[in-house]
Design an enzyme around this catalytic site. Structure first.
Site, PDB file in Angstrom:
ATOM      1  CD  GLN A  14     -13.478 -10.296 -20.480  1.00  0.00           C
ATOM      2  OE1 GLN A  14     -12.270 -10.542 -20.507  1.00  0.00           O
ATOM      3  NE2 GLN A  14     -14.337 -11.013 -19.773  1.00  0.00           N
ATOM      4  CG  HIS A  60      -6.526  -5.492 -22.958  1.00  0.00           C
ATOM      5  ND1 HIS A  60      -5.313  -6.110 -23.112  1.00  0.00           N
ATOM      6  CD2 HIS A  60      -7.376  -6.449 -22.500  1.00  0.00           C
ATOM      7  CE1 HIS A  60      -5.413  -7.385 -22.749  1.00  0.00           C
ATOM      8  NE2 HIS A  60      -6.657  -7.616 -22.386  1.00  0.00           N
TER       9      HIS A  60
END
Length: 801
Positions: free
Chosen positions: A545, A590
């Site tokens: 992801q 992230h």
């Protein structure tokens, strides 16, 4: 179940012959282990790790193993490979010696230590063989439990083939998904996280996988009480036992010395997995390891006298011998004959393998000795050169290294003499001939390698539609899934919602949940799933992801996927595409860009860093026509940016290893990739206002890098170079600089010091200000370039600070 029941279709004569054939394989394998250890301890081989003590259960596993099946195991499975007819004694010893020949060591051409097994899925040209007509073993790796994620993929491929149906070419890879993937692992290695992650994933997916745990109570010298709760892996995994209509495992426990019970267990496991696609765990306990873990130590140092006494009695070969005699299948005298034949066979195999390994090198050595003596006769350093020649001639167990060491040292002595040319010519030719034996096949050498792919530009209609980047990605995936029935994608949130950025929106509904599917939060086995599927002819896209999460799977990518083609001398491949997204989001977890870590751990995998979704889609299109693995990092902040929608979706191709000049200039060359390019382009516009004309180049592909050496052509024009990157200092920017300055020879054209501009040496802090202070900004780029120009022309560009 008795031996008679398991072999009711055989006559007694045939049954007896089969049992005695098994016995001969078992004692032959044991003799290989014993003699192999001696070869290491006498110095002929470097290291040894053998399968002694595991012979009988491996014979049973081989009986249940059918054409089309795959093994994903570890370095104890020599008896199994011998039982399949895929390993003989000469090949066993060739692997032990490191014979750099795929003919003599078909497992790895000397690239792996002995005990690492493989069969050939490809011919010498890199084309697939018919895998349904042969017994298959995926290539082993040493990291314990590292074979488990790949095992999941090998098994899952059968489920895909059974449920998605046939397509042209699939007949070479599967017969209705009837193939079983057989895994083996030592009991201590079940402590690894990769084991538990694979166990859970296979239970969820319900794939035809049979895992054998060889349990001899130790992990190297450490007893099971320190390895496994309850000292019993099948007891620990009882919760996975299927009940009623629930998913889960069939768990079987069997003694490793009980020949008939082992055969029954493996027949049952194979049939269940093959027909019902139920995973099975076989806990093979009460095994021994007579020589200890490896040649680096003795098991007498850590086993109790009681344990050693038990092992002497319950050695599986001894118990098999005893069972044969008790059941009237052979006398002690008849088995003694087989023992003698096995010993002779192994001795002869060892002798032949050593001769075939040494004789070519000795011939090369004799040629060099003659050359050195001829050189000595014409040199002022005759006495010293003859000393090297005589020492080389006297080496009994000669290596190619010995030849080159002598030749290169003598070369220094004749550097100013006419005879130098004879020796330098020999060294150059010898390296050219032999370096490929140790360094070739990192990448595909077939006509489907990535460098053979031809670029195809995106085409646009008269009034091109402006669309979000994610729509280009989605529509291109749609075209690819329609074009390639073997293509599939899986990962966290890939299926139902069409990935977190909607790049797969609607694809599951259109192509089904076997081709576009969700996966659990388990990055390592997502990667392994892809590796195994790709090894069986499918074209998987495994999605991780976010780029930061790739670290969970980095070990699998580095140790297994990146080395597969290399460690099999081009006889196996896994053209897996790894999809992820990264660069410049928000916060520590992230928005990292650990590209330096990635490119230096993944040599053997193409690493592609497109700046927008059209470029990324073009990379997918290119890779689907190629046979190499790749990682594509999509720009996380690019999914909502507008791009023109191509009309030739699925057809346009971004070339791999080719840079693109986005803006021409004369004063300095700016090199970057990914999301940072947008900042570089903005800085270049602002620099024009100060009279600085920068050339901006998009790397596009980190591995391979600028195969046409276009960047150095730019540097030759501008004479200045700045590499901008959002990795940590010394990361990918240092790699890019080394490629340009050293490999491409850019240093010759520089009038100013080449520089890099990277992120801070920490993970990026959270929020907009965190990004600004952590990673290069437009202002940072502007001022860095301005500072370079100030140093060159201080009057024209006065100091900013």
């Amino acid at each position: 179940m008795t031996s008679t029941e398991t072999k009711e279709a055989l006559s007694f004569t045939d049954f007896r012959a089969e049992v005695l054939h098994d016995y001969k394989i078992a004692v032959t394998s044991r003799e290989c282990s014993l003699l192999g250890r001696r070869e290491v301890l006498t110095g002929k081989a470097k290291f040894g790790i053998f399968g002694d003590g595991k012979e009988v259960p491996q014979l049973a596993m081989a009986k249940a193993f059918k054409n089309g099946d795959f093994r994903s195991g570890y370095y104890r499975d020599q008896t199994f490979m011998m039982a399949l007819g895929e390993l003989n004694t000469e090949q066993f010893f060739a692997g032990l010696y490191g014979h750099a020949s795929i003919e003599h060591d078909p497992m790895s051409a000397g690239r792996q230590m002995g005990g690492h097994f493989a069969t050939h899925s490809l011919d010498e040209n890199g084309n697939w063989r018919n895998l349904t007509q042969q017994k298959n073993s995926s290539s082993d790796i040493s990291p314990t439990a590292g074979q488990m994620p790949r095992l999941l993929g090998l098994a899952h491929a059968s489920k895909i083939y059974r449920n998605v149906g046939n397509y042209a070419g699939s007949e070479n890879f599967s017969e209705n998904g009837n193939e079983v993937a057989w895994g083996t692992i030592g009991n201590a290695s079940t402590s690894e996280g990769l084991f538990f992650e694979t166990i859970n994933a296979a239970g969820v997916l319900q794939v035809p996988m049979v895992i054998s745990v060889w349990d001899d109570e130790y992990g190297i010298s450490v007893h099971a009480r320190y390895q496994t709760t309850k000292e019993n892996i099948s007891e620990v995994l009882k919760g996975f036992q299927r009940e009623g209509n629930s998913n889960g495992y069939e768990i079987i426990k069997v003694k490793g010395w009980d020949y008939p019970e082992l055969i029954a267990a493996y027949e049952r496991a194979g049939e269940l997995a093959r027909t019902q696609h139920v995973p099975v765990l076989i806990h093979v306990h009460e095994l021994t390891q007579p020589q200890g873990h490896s040649t680096s130590g003795s098991h007498e140092r850590y086993k109790t006298p009681e344990r050693l006494s038990w092992e002497a009695e319950y050695d599986c070969n001894i118990q098999l011998r005893k069972w044969i005699i008790e059941n009237g299948l052979a006398t002690d005298e008849e088995l003694a004959v087989i023992d003698k034949e096995a010993k002779d066979t192994v001795l002869e195999g060892r002798k032949k393998a050593w001769a075939e390994y040494q004789n070519p090198i000795k011939d090369e050595r004799d040629g060099l000795v003659n050359l050195l003596r001829n050189v000595a006769a014409k040199s002022d350093n005759k006495i010293f050169i003859e000393k090297y020649a005589n020492e080389l001639a006297a080496i009994k167990e000669v290596q190619r290294k010995d030849l080159l060491v002598a030749a290169r040292k003598v070369l220094r002595m004749v550097i100013n003499e006419p005879v130098k040319n004879e020796l330098s010519t020999w060294i150059t030719a010898y390296l050219a001939e032999n370096q490929p034996k140790y360094s070739s096949h990192l990448h595909s050498q077939s006509d489907k390698n990535v460098l053979a792919a031809q670029a195809v530009a995106p085409e646009y209609g008269e009034t091109p539609e402006n669309a979000d980047g994610r729509m280009i990605m989605r529509n291109n995936f749609d075209a690819l899934f329609a074009k390639y029935p073997e293509a599939l994608v899986f990962g966290e949130d890939c299926g139902n919602i069409g990935d977190v950025n909607q790049g797969l929106e609607g694809m599951q509904e259109k192509y089904g949940d076997f081709r576009v599917c969700d996966a659990g939060i388990r990055e390592a086995t997502i990667l392994g799933q892809g590796i195994g599927m790709a090894m069986r002819g499918l074209r998987p896209i495994a999605e991780i992801q976010y780029l930061d999460y790739l670290l969970y799977a980095l070990q699998i990518m580095s140790d297994d996927l990146a080395t597969l083609h290399y460690r099999t001398f081009g006889r196996q491949k896994a053209p897996l595409i790894i999809r992820t997204r990264g660069h410049r989001l928000e916060g520590i977890w992230h928005s990292g860009s650990p590209m330096g870590m990635i490119i230096n751990a993944l040599r053997g995998i193409n690493v592609l860093v497109p700046r927008n979704m059209t470029k990324a889609a073009g990379f997918y299109n290119t890779l689907m026509e190629c046979d190499e693995p790749a990682l594509i990092v999509e720009c996380l902040n690019g999914y909502r940016l507008k791009e023109k929608m191509p009309v030739n979706l699925g057809e346009f191709k971004t070339p791999i290893g080719v840079v693109e000049t986005l803006k021409e200039g004369t004063d300095i060359t700016l090199v970057s990739y990914g999301s940072t390019l947008r900042l570089v382009e903005q800085a270049a516009k602002e620099l024009l206002e100060a009279g600085i004309d920068a050339e901006v180049i998009d790397v596009q592909s980190l591995l391979p890098f600028d195969i046409n050496h276009d960047i150095v052509k730019s540097v030759a024009k501008t004479n200045r170079l700045l590499v901008i990157d959002e990795d940590v200092p010394g990361g990918a920017s240092a790699y890019i600089l080394q490629q340009i300055v050293e490999i491409q020879g850019g240093y010759k054209h520089l009038d100013s010091k080449p520089e890099t501009l990277a992120a801070q040496p920490h993970r990026p802090a959270y929020a907009t200000d965190g990004d600004y202070f952590s990673k290069p900004s437009v202002e940072d780029i502007y001022e860095k370039v301005y500072g370079i120009m100030h140093e060159a022309m201080p009057n024209k560009y006065p100091k900013l600070y």
